[in-house]
Scaffold this motif. Structure first.
Motif, mmCIF file in Angstrom:
data_model
loop_
_atom_site.group_PDB
_atom_site.id
_atom_site.type_symbol
_atom_site.label_atom_id
_atom_site.label_comp_id
_atom_site.label_asym_id
_atom_site.label_seq_id
_atom_site.Cartn_x
_atom_site.Cartn_y
_atom_site.Cartn_z
ATOM 1 N N ASN A 1 2.980 3.409 10.970
ATOM 2 C CA ASN A 1 3.601 4.360 11.425
ATOM 3 C C ASN A 1 2.644 5.683 11.858
ATOM 4 O O ASN A 1 3.127 6.745 11.527
ATOM 5 C CB ASN A 1 4.687 4.804 10.458
ATOM 6 N N GLY A 2 1.505 5.303 12.607
ATOM 7 C CA GLY A 2 0.764 6.536 12.634
ATOM 8 C C GLY A 2 -0.144 7.175 11.556
ATOM 9 O O GLY A 2 -0.749 8.211 11.655
ATOM 10 N N ILE A 3 -0.106 6.510 10.583
ATOM 11 C CA ILE A 3 -0.782 7.036 9.036
ATOM 12 C C ILE A 3 -1.483 6.033 8.606
ATOM 13 O O ILE A 3 -1.531 4.909 8.231
ATOM 14 C CB ILE A 3 0.393 7.301 7.966
ATOM 15 N N ASN A 4 -3.006 6.651 8.683
ATOM 16 C CA ASN A 4 -4.072 5.807 8.256
ATOM 17 C C ASN A 4 -4.066 5.637 6.653
ATOM 18 O O ASN A 4 -3.423 6.433 5.847
ATOM 19 C CB ASN A 4 -5.559 6.448 8.367
ATOM 20 N N GLY A 5 -4.434 4.566 6.165
ATOM 21 C CA GLY A 5 -4.447 4.348 4.813
ATOM 22 C C GLY A 5 -4.901 2.782 4.309
ATOM 23 O O GLY A 5 -5.461 2.142 5.000
ATOM 24 N N ARG A 6 -4.697 2.477 3.275
ATOM 25 C CA ARG A 6 -5.089 1.127 2.663
ATOM 26 C C ARG A 6 -3.640 0.187 2.315
ATOM 27 O O ARG A 6 -2.949 0.740 1.451
ATOM 28 C CB ARG A 6 -5.997 1.478 1.221
ATOM 29 N N LEU A 7 -3.939 -0.871 2.863
ATOM 30 C CA LEU A 7 -2.623 -1.959 2.713
ATOM 31 C C LEU A 7 -3.180 -2.871 1.489
ATOM 32 O O LEU A 7 -4.331 -3.449 1.475
ATOM 33 C CB LEU A 7 -2.319 -2.650 3.573
ATOM 34 N N ILE A 8 -2.631 -2.941 0.175
ATOM 35 C CA ILE A 8 -2.963 -4.003 -0.745
ATOM 36 C C ILE A 8 -1.939 -4.968 -0.872
ATOM 37 O O ILE A 8 -0.539 -4.786 -0.916
ATOM 38 C CB ILE A 8 -3.016 -3.093 -2.067
ATOM 39 N N THR A 9 -2.316 -6.153 -0.692
ATOM 40 C CA THR A 9 -1.355 -7.308 -0.887
ATOM 41 C C THR A 9 -1.740 -8.194 -1.988
ATOM 42 O O THR A 9 -2.726 -8.570 -1.986
ATOM 43 C CB THR A 9 -1.544 -8.102 0.576
ATOM 44 N N SER A 10 -0.676 -8.417 -2.785
ATOM 45 C CA SER A 10 -0.706 -9.303 -3.926
ATOM 46 C C SER A 10 -0.992 -10.715 -3.251
ATOM 47 O O SER A 10 -0.104 -11.406 -2.529
ATOM 48 C CB SER A 10 0.488 -9.139 -4.842
ATOM 49 N N LYS A 11 -1.898 -11.481 -3.782
ATOM 50 C CA LYS A 11 -2.149 -13.052 -3.667
ATOM 51 C C LYS A 11 -1.030 -13.859 -4.702
ATOM 52 O O LYS A 11 -1.128 -15.087 -4.057
ATOM 53 C CB LYS A 11 -3.464 -13.402 -4.166
ATOM 54 N N ILE A 12 -0.182 -13.260 -5.490
ATOM 55 C CA ILE A 12 0.575 -13.751 -6.329
ATOM 56 C C ILE A 12 1.771 -13.906 -5.726
ATOM 57 O O ILE A 12 2.637 -14.925 -5.527
ATOM 58 C CB ILE A 12 0.596 -13.078 -7.597
ATOM 59 N N LEU B 1 1.603 -2.822 -0.894
ATOM 60 C CA LEU B 1 1.556 -1.479 -1.409
ATOM 61 C C LEU B 1 0.862 -0.733 -0.505
ATOM 62 O O LEU B 1 -0.198 -1.272 0.010
ATOM 63 C CB LEU B 1 1.075 -1.458 -2.781
ATOM 64 N N PHE B 2 1.323 0.324 0.338
ATOM 65 C CA PHE B 2 0.683 1.217 1.084
ATOM 66 C C PHE B 2 0.304 2.393 0.652
ATOM 67 O O PHE B 2 1.145 3.111 0.226
ATOM 68 C CB PHE B 2 1.225 1.266 2.583
ATOM 69 N N LEU B 3 -0.886 2.690 0.626
ATOM 70 C CA LEU B 3 -1.325 4.200 0.152
ATOM 71 C C LEU B 3 -1.771 4.769 1.074
ATOM 72 O O LEU B 3 -3.016 4.551 1.757
ATOM 73 C CB LEU B 3 -2.200 3.897 -1.201
ATOM 74 N N PRO B 4 -1.380 6.040 1.676
ATOM 75 C CA PRO B 4 -1.812 6.687 2.602
ATOM 76 C C PRO B 4 -3.121 7.376 2.462
ATOM 77 O O PRO B 4 -3.653 7.760 1.093
ATOM 78 C CB PRO B 4 -0.945 7.829 2.832
ATOM 79 N N ALA B 5 -3.933 7.380 3.403
ATOM 80 C CA ALA B 5 -5.289 8.297 3.126
ATOM 81 C C ALA B 5 -4.904 9.737 3.259
ATOM 82 O O ALA B 5 -4.946 10.345 4.200
ATOM 83 C CB ALA B 5 -6.046 7.888 4.377
ATOM 84 N N SER B 6 -4.669 10.131 1.958
ATOM 85 C CA SER B 6 -4.124 11.658 1.936
ATOM 86 C C SER B 6 -5.039 12.558 1.665
ATOM 87 O O SER B 6 -4.843 13.910 1.459
ATOM 88 C CB SER B 6 -2.853 11.714 0.478
ATOM 89 N N GLY B 7 -6.371 12.200 1.433
ATOM 90 C CA GLY B 7 -7.349 13.303 1.418
ATOM 91 C C GLY B 7 -7.232 13.970 -0.078
ATOM 92 O O GLY B 7 -6.753 13.294 -1.192
ATOM 93 N N ASN B 8 -8.139 15.181 -0.230
ATOM 94 C CA ASN B 8 -7.876 15.776 -1.758
ATOM 95 C C ASN B 8 -8.345 17.256 -1.275
ATOM 96 O O ASN B 8 -8.765 17.693 -0.178
ATOM 97 C CB ASN B 8 -8.978 15.258 -2.391
ATOM 98 N N CYS B 9 -8.201 17.961 -2.101
ATOM 99 C CA CYS B 9 -8.199 19.534 -2.276
ATOM 100 C C CYS B 9 -9.181 19.849 -3.394
ATOM 101 O O CYS B 9 -9.082 19.533 -4.559
ATOM 102 C CB CYS B 9 -6.956 20.333 -2.398
ATOM 103 N N ILE B 10 -10.116 20.461 -2.868
ATOM 104 C CA ILE B 10 -11.263 21.260 -3.716
ATOM 105 C C ILE B 10 -11.581 22.751 -3.472
ATOM 106 O O ILE B 10 -11.960 22.840 -2.387
ATOM 107 C CB ILE B 10 -12.644 20.324 -3.729
#
Length: 120
Positions: A41-52, A57-66
């Motif tokens: 949906n236009g959002i970069n991130g990491r898709l994790i797929t269970s082999k079981i 699970l999709f985790l957006p590339a949300s960045g960080n704040c420092i």
């Protein structure tokens, strides 16, 4: 962390909590999952797929704040866990990913990272 210090538990209630270091490590263990950098949906991130069970699970590339500056939005994900770094308790473990890697690192707890609650 104590439950009153767990952002997911405090904000979401019930059985929600922040993941432990061990739970994060399961997410990128190639015996259990596959992970890919992708866009949803236009959002970069990491898709994790269970082999079981093939759940994802999709985790957006949300960045960080420092120190008030935001970094890595759209290219990196930083997700706080509940496990403190034993050698330096002002640090805690988090799941960190970018293009081509996913791992668990410890960062100083004053950094602004995303919280993604889980239930056991």
């Amino acid at each position: 962390l104590l439950l009153e210090d767990d952002a997911a538990s405090v904000n979401m209630g019930g059985s929600w909590h922040m993941p432990s270091k061990e739970q994060f490590e399961e997410l990128y263990n190639s015996s259990y999952t596959t992970t890919t950098q992708t866009t949803r949906n236009g959002i970069n991130g990491r898709l994790i797929t269970s082999k079981i069970n093939n759940n994802t699970l999709f985790l957006p590339a949300s960045g960080n704040c420092i120190w008030g500056s935001v970094y890595s939005i759209g290219s990196g994900g930083f997700y706080w866990g509940s496990s403190l770094y034993e050698d330096y308790p002002s640090n805690a473990w988090n799941l960190h990913f970018g293009s081509g890697y996913i791992n668990v690192y410890n960062y100083n707890r004053y950094y602004g990272h995303t919280v993604r609650g889980v239930m056991d």
